[in-house]
Design a protein around this motif. Sequence first.
Motif, PDB file in Angstrom:
ATOM      1  N   LEU A   1       3.861 -59.225 -19.653  1.00  0.00           N
ATOM      2  CA  LEU A   1       3.061 -58.198 -20.336  1.00  0.00           C
ATOM      3  C   LEU A   1       2.471 -58.806 -21.612  1.00  0.00           C
ATOM      4  O   LEU A   1       3.195 -59.398 -22.415  1.00  0.00           O
TER       5      LEU A   1
ATOM      6  N   ARG B   1       1.353 -59.616 -25.198  1.00  0.00           N
ATOM      7  CA  ARG B   1       1.969 -59.194 -26.463  1.00  0.00           C
ATOM      8  C   ARG B   1       0.926 -58.885 -27.520  1.00  0.00           C
ATOM      9  O   ARG B   1       1.258 -58.624 -28.676  1.00  0.00           O
TER      10      ARG B   1
ATOM     11  N   THR C   1      -2.370 -59.704 -19.485  1.00  0.00           N
ATOM     12  CA  THR C   1      -1.143 -59.283 -18.798  1.00  0.00           C
ATOM     13  C   THR C   1      -1.198 -59.940 -17.434  1.00  0.00           C
ATOM     14  O   THR C   1      -2.197 -59.833 -16.714  1.00  0.00           O
TER      15      THR C   1
ATOM     16  N   PHE D   1       5.827 -59.621 -12.309  1.00  0.00           N
ATOM     17  CA  PHE D   1       5.018 -58.398 -12.391  1.00  0.00           C
ATOM     18  C   PHE D   1       5.528 -57.422 -11.332  1.00  0.00           C
ATOM     19  O   PHE D   1       5.335 -57.626 -10.136  1.00  0.00           O
TER      20      PHE D   1
ATOM     21  N   ALA E   1       5.170 -53.873 -11.902  1.00  0.00           N
ATOM     22  CA  ALA E   1       4.667 -52.576 -12.356  1.00  0.00           C
ATOM     23  C   ALA E   1       3.615 -52.033 -11.382  1.00  0.00           C
ATOM     24  O   ALA E   1       3.098 -52.775 -10.541  1.00  0.00           O
TER      25      ALA E   1
ATOM     26  N   GLU F   1      10.808 -50.061 -22.291  1.00  0.00           N
ATOM     27  CA  GLU F   1      10.084 -50.756 -23.360  1.00  0.00           C
ATOM     28  C   GLU F   1      10.783 -52.060 -23.725  1.00  0.00           C
ATOM     29  O   GLU F   1      10.148 -53.107 -23.872  1.00  0.00           O
TER      30      GLU F   1
ATOM     31  N   ASN G   1      10.529 -54.704 -20.847  1.00  0.00           N
ATOM     32  CA  ASN G   1       9.172 -55.250 -20.796  1.00  0.00           C
ATOM     33  C   ASN G   1       8.902 -56.189 -21.965  1.00  0.00           C
ATOM     34  O   ASN G   1       8.190 -57.180 -21.820  1.00  0.00           O
TER      35      ASN G   1
ATOM     36  N   PHE H   1       7.926 -57.076 -15.754  1.00  0.00           N
ATOM     37  CA  PHE H   1       7.151 -55.948 -16.265  1.00  0.00           C
ATOM     38  C   PHE H   1       7.253 -54.820 -15.246  1.00  0.00           C
ATOM     39  O   PHE H   1       6.840 -54.957 -14.102  1.00  0.00           O
TER      40      PHE H   1
ATOM     41  N   SER I   1       6.932 -50.383 -14.526  1.00  0.00           N
ATOM     42  CA  SER I   1       6.227 -49.200 -15.025  1.00  0.00           C
ATOM     43  C   SER I   1       7.068 -47.959 -14.727  1.00  0.00           C
ATOM     44  O   SER I   1       8.196 -48.076 -14.239  1.00  0.00           O
TER      45      SER I   1
ATOM     46  N   CYS J   1      15.681 -59.079 -13.321  1.00  0.00           N
ATOM     47  CA  CYS J   1      15.262 -57.699 -13.609  1.00  0.00           C
ATOM     48  C   CYS J   1      16.491 -56.784 -13.722  1.00  0.00           C
ATOM     49  O   CYS J   1      16.620 -56.005 -14.686  1.00  0.00           O
TER      50      CYS J   1
END
Length: 487
Positions: A41, A43, A80, A87, A89, A436, A439, A445, A447, A474
């Motif tokens: 993600l 920054r 991103t 990834f 999300a 948050e 991530n 990342f 969602s 993860c």
Amino acid sequence: MDALPAAGDPLIPAAEIRAALHRAADWAADYLEGSAVHPVLARALPGEVAATLPAEAPEAGRPLDAILDDVDRRILPGITHWNHPGFLAYFANTGSGPGVVAELLTAALNVNGMLWRTSPAATELEEVSLDWLRQMLGLAGFWRGIITDTASMSTLLALAAARDAAVTDLRQRGLVGRLDLPPLIVYCSEQAHSSIDKACLMLGLGLDQLRKIPVDADFRMRPEALAAAVAADRAAGLRPMAVAATVGTTSTTSIDPVPAIAEWCRAEGLWLHVDAAYGGAAAVVPGRRAVLAGVDAADSLVVNPHKWLLVPMDCSALYLRDPERLKAAFSLVPAYLQSTEAAPVTNFMDWGVQLGRRFRALKLWMVLSAYGREGLAAVVDGHCRLAQDFAARIDAAPDWERLAPVPFSTVVFRHRPAVIGDDEAALAAHNALILERVNARGRVFLSHTQLGERYALRVAIGNAGTDAGRLAICWEELQAEAEDLQP
Ligand SMILES: Cc1ncc(COP(=O)(O)O)c(C=O)c1O
């Protein structure tokens, strides 16, 4: 044909362009091998990227080498990384090597495939590659396709065709001031993607004419509720126009009961559009073909190769049972676009809104050719298995709760420690904070979504580089942050 040497670029020396292309090719190859060195993600803070760029347009051109340096220095920090194995999300995707090569060639050719004659290969490759995809998905032979940019556009076109089919003089008279015409009604589940809503906005139907049909405990449209809604609308003098069913809804990837809905729509004379933008890809795996059961009785279908089939953004496949319906809605040929060929040809400008069209078929064809159905199936099936493993971890962990079945490669869940109890607002805040923090670590990342009262985390596996090791990271990070935040 032409004896003159190629004119080339009048301003930038050919050697500089060649050097930049080689540098870009190496850059892309390095990136495809090593995207995982970046935080997934971005920054960047709002405005940070723009602040590194001059506010005024350049008067004189700059060397390509310097501009490529800027890509690394100024642009990359604000990226991103969708092409990162971490990834997870939204719906993760893959810009695969073959697809990237095709994008380079597409840009060099710079074809506009509006008419067959403006590039016969572009049109015919689109027809052939979409037919290959149709075969790979196990769909019936009658389907004919067109490539659009996104599922949102595909659905808009499909519902425009449905609207045109429902009202014979719509093309000429439109909808404005039509006292003779009852409101046209569209139906989808309350879990359907917002692109259905947007299509209703754009087609002049209005959101009040979109019925969100309730779902069952597994987030699937309830056919009897659909039938009841249509009957109620008919009784009220309204005109049901189309049903949009989903194979792989956005929040939970649930699958509406398409066989039952399709049979019923045919009996009722209603257009059925199937949104399989994400989930349709699973049908490349023979053992998973049932996800598209019943679809052959629909009128239109969208599957996005840019979601789960390794084709870089953007590429959406819209299939029509009868493309003449689409042409009836959109074909409009001014004198300067008329063309006659020796045999019937497809002019894709007749099939939608756009006149100018990118040569997207090249990347679809290149990806399908490079991986074959077996290769694509191995990736998609592997993702589904990874998702099952991840779901098993959630199920086995005492303070974690899975919130939906896992028919594809997406797991929907939340942390639910006993100490928080049933306070939905507190659970939402707790999980949002976990999200948050995970991530921010940069290695994955994720969602979120909302399921009624419940705030949910999503792990959506769709990048070809994602493996068991990444999902272990993860899971470790989720657990670590959850523990750290425990009230
Ligand atoms: C089920 C479904 N349909 C449609 C879309 C819209 O896709 P696109 O971004 O190609 O318009 C999405 C996006 O995730 C989706 O999940």
